[in-house]
Scaffold this active site. Structure first.
Site, PDB file in Angstrom:
ATOM      1  N   SER A   1      -8.174   3.107   8.814  1.00  0.00           N
ATOM      2  CA  SER A   1      -8.273   3.090   7.445  1.00  0.00           C
ATOM      3  C   SER A   1      -7.830   2.174   6.800  1.00  0.00           C
ATOM      4  O   SER A   1      -8.482   1.300   6.279  1.00  0.00           O
ATOM      5  CB  SER A   1      -8.652   4.824   6.958  1.00  0.00           C
TER       6      SER A   1
ATOM      7  N   ASP B   1     -15.137   2.706   6.432  1.00  0.00           N
ATOM      8  CA  ASP B   1     -14.284   3.327   5.914  1.00  0.00           C
ATOM      9  C   ASP B   1     -14.772   4.402   4.407  1.00  0.00           C
ATOM     10  O   ASP B   1     -13.925   5.745   4.924  1.00  0.00           O
ATOM     11  CB  ASP B   1     -13.024   3.041   5.714  1.00  0.00           C
TER      12      ASP B   1
ATOM     13  N   ARG C   1     -14.238  12.643   6.351  1.00  0.00           N
ATOM     14  CA  ARG C   1     -13.388  13.617   6.435  1.00  0.00           C
ATOM     15  C   ARG C   1     -12.163  14.473   6.180  1.00  0.00           C
ATOM     16  O   ARG C   1     -11.780  15.350   6.631  1.00  0.00           O
ATOM     17  CB  ARG C   1     -12.316  12.525   7.170  1.00  0.00           C
TER      18      ARG C   1
ATOM     19  N   LYS D   1      -8.650  -2.212   5.462  1.00  0.00           N
ATOM     20  CA  LYS D   1      -9.370  -1.988   3.931  1.00  0.00           C
ATOM     21  C   LYS D   1      -8.129  -3.119   3.616  1.00  0.00           C
ATOM     22  O   LYS D   1      -8.931  -4.192   2.757  1.00  0.00           O
ATOM     23  CB  LYS D   1      -8.610  -1.138   2.737  1.00  0.00           C
TER      24      LYS D   1
ATOM     25  N   HIS E   1       0.382  -1.354   0.228  1.00  0.00           N
ATOM     26  CA  HIS E   1       0.086  -0.010  -0.236  1.00  0.00           C
ATOM     27  C   HIS E   1       1.270   1.210   0.107  1.00  0.00           C
ATOM     28  O   HIS E   1       1.804   1.360   0.221  1.00  0.00           O
ATOM     29  CB  HIS E   1      -0.666   0.357   1.121  1.00  0.00           C
TER      30      HIS E   1
HETATM   31  N1  URA Z   1      -5.006   6.543   3.529  1.00  0.00           N
HETATM   32  C1  URA Z   1      -5.828   5.555   3.022  1.00  0.00           C
HETATM   33  O1  URA Z   1      -6.791   4.682   2.720  1.00  0.00           O
HETATM   34  N2  URA Z   1      -6.908   6.488   4.171  1.00  0.00           N
HETATM   35  C2  URA Z   1      -6.701   7.239   4.755  1.00  0.00           C
HETATM   36  O2  URA Z   1      -6.812   8.077   6.161  1.00  0.00           O
HETATM   37  C3  URA Z   1      -5.288   7.868   4.280  1.00  0.00           C
HETATM   38  C4  URA Z   1      -5.139   7.528   3.422  1.00  0.00           C
END
Ligand code: URA
Length: 423
Positions: free
Chosen positions: A183, A161, A168, A187, A82
């Protein structure tokens, strides 16, 4: 339970229980509490932080809000990578086939981007015919045959999320370590990863600007990983300047292909070797040095490139039909010296205005526009030499604005691409 009591409790810096967090998140998801109350709770979290237990609970509630992908019918470990996002970041396009060519399963569920340029999915959609939506059967068949797939998040992954991230974004509550960590990790865990490498970008062009916050975020994500029995390595990397030489969707695909065929810039090469080696070391349970040698071999032998071509064809893409805008303009340097800074955020925003990125979800990306850098950090430039080429359609940015992204000095500067590795 009452949402106002929960907001007050967090505002007073008291620890919320699993049930209280679950009530708040699930009521918001079910539209039983409005945006303004969830915004107040998020702001209280931003200001007062969260305990470790609260972070684990929030991650768990996020994961349980949607589907959890199960790859147990396919042999081998699933490794995911990621990136917290940066300007010119095309690493997934290179790393996914490279790591798969080393014999490790890689499934990348990526998003469309909001911001400077598209996300990985937008970049792949710049290849005509490339299919980013795969149903479960197609995905499993592809993984058995190729060991790699890159697809959009069409599954119902972590809907809590998704809804909260959108809020957010418009309520000044993105920059919070517990919220970012839960978050991202929810995922990754819901998408079936066994082991995860995080490319945590730090600098002017990144979400995280300071090394101290990056260290804390890395440590929190590693702890979440341990809690959910997932191995996590965080690689803190420099995002003060753009990565590689292209910014824009088709252009970044072309740079990735050239990289895999052997034409490499040293910043992208360092990151690919470092991140790729950690992914392969974890995926095959071998020493880092052995993984590094394998990754280097798969790159130089052309097997990683072959895997990329197989992946693109398997998902229907036709590289020959890719389009780069035929309108271009070179921007020439008005100064002489070593380039000691290229403002990633500024160039990212210029690329967005050219049409390479989205201002809002509804915007349509122009795949063929973007920027090609002719010079990188610490390169020497003479007055009148070309600094970059803009590929445009109907908008050309002001030359002075482009030039103001550069800083020139008499000496080279000390710029590292890999800042720290935290495990
Ligand atoms: N990337 C994400 O998936 N979530 C966040 O809160 C910030 C960056």
């Amino acid at each position: 339970m009452n949402i106002v009591d929960i907001i007050n409790k967090k505002r007073n810096n008291k620890e919320l229980s699993y049930d209280e967090l679950s009530f708040a998140i699930n009521s918001y998801l079910n539209e039983e509490i409005p945006d303004y109350q969830m915004s107040a709770l998020l702001m209280a979290i931003c200001i007062n932080d969260m305990t470790e237990q609260e972070i684990f609970n929030l991650t768990n509630i996020f994961i349980k809000s949607g589907d959890i992908i199960d790859f147990s019918s396919i042999p081998g470990v699933f490794v995911d990578k990621h990136s917290t996002g940066g300007v010119g970041d095309k690493l997934t396009l290179i790393l996914a086939p490279l790591v798969a060519s080393c014999g490790v399963n890689v499934v990348k569920m990526s998003g469309r981007g909001l911001g400077h340029t598209g996300g990985t999915i937008d970049k792949l959609e710049s290849i005509p015919g490339f299919k980013v939506e795969l149903d479960d059967e197609e995905l499993m068949t592809q993984l058995k045959e190729l060991k790699v797939a890159i697809l959009s998040q069409s599954h119902n992954l972590v809907p809590a999320d998704k809804k909260i991230y959108a809020l957010r974004d418009v309520s000044g509550t993105v920059e919070s370590v517990p919220l970012i960590a839960s978050s991202i990790m929810s995922k990754k865990i819901a998408s079936g990863a066994d082991k995860i490498v995080i490319d945590l970008k730090v600098g002017k062009g990144a979400l995280i600007k300071e090394i101290m916050s990056a260290r804390r975020l890395a440590n929190v994500m590693i702890k979440i990983g341990k809690h959910f029995k997932k191995e996590v390595v965080c690689i803190l990397t420099n995002m003060d300047f753009p990565l590689g030489i292209t910014i824009g969707n088709s252009l970044e695909v072309v740079e990735s292909i050239q990289f895999l065929k052997g034409k490499r810039t040293s910043d992208v090469e360092k990151l690919v070797l470092e991140i790729g080696s950690h992914m392969v070391s974890m995926g095959k349970n071998i020493a880092y040095k052995e993984a590094y040698e394998l990754v280097s071999y798969k790159l130089s032998s052309g097997e990683a490139y072959q895997k990329f071509i197989e992946l693109i064809h398997y998902q229907g893409g036709n590289l020959k039909d890719m389009k780069i805008s035929d309108k271009s303009e070179v921007i020439y340097s008005e100064q002489e010296g070593y380039i000691t800074a290229i403002d990633a955020l500024k160039l990212g925003n210029i690329a967005k205005h050219l049409g390479a990125g989205r201002e809002s979800k509804e915007d349509i990306i122009n795949y063929g526009v973007g920027i090609v850098l002719h010079k990188q950090i610490n390169d020497y430039v003479k007055k009148g030499e070309g600094l970059l080429t803009l590929y445009y359609d109907d908008y050309i940015p002001d030359t002075e604005d482009v030039l103001s992204s550069y800083t020139f000095e008499r000496q080279v500067c000390d710029q590292k691409i890999i800042l720290e590795i935290i495990k």
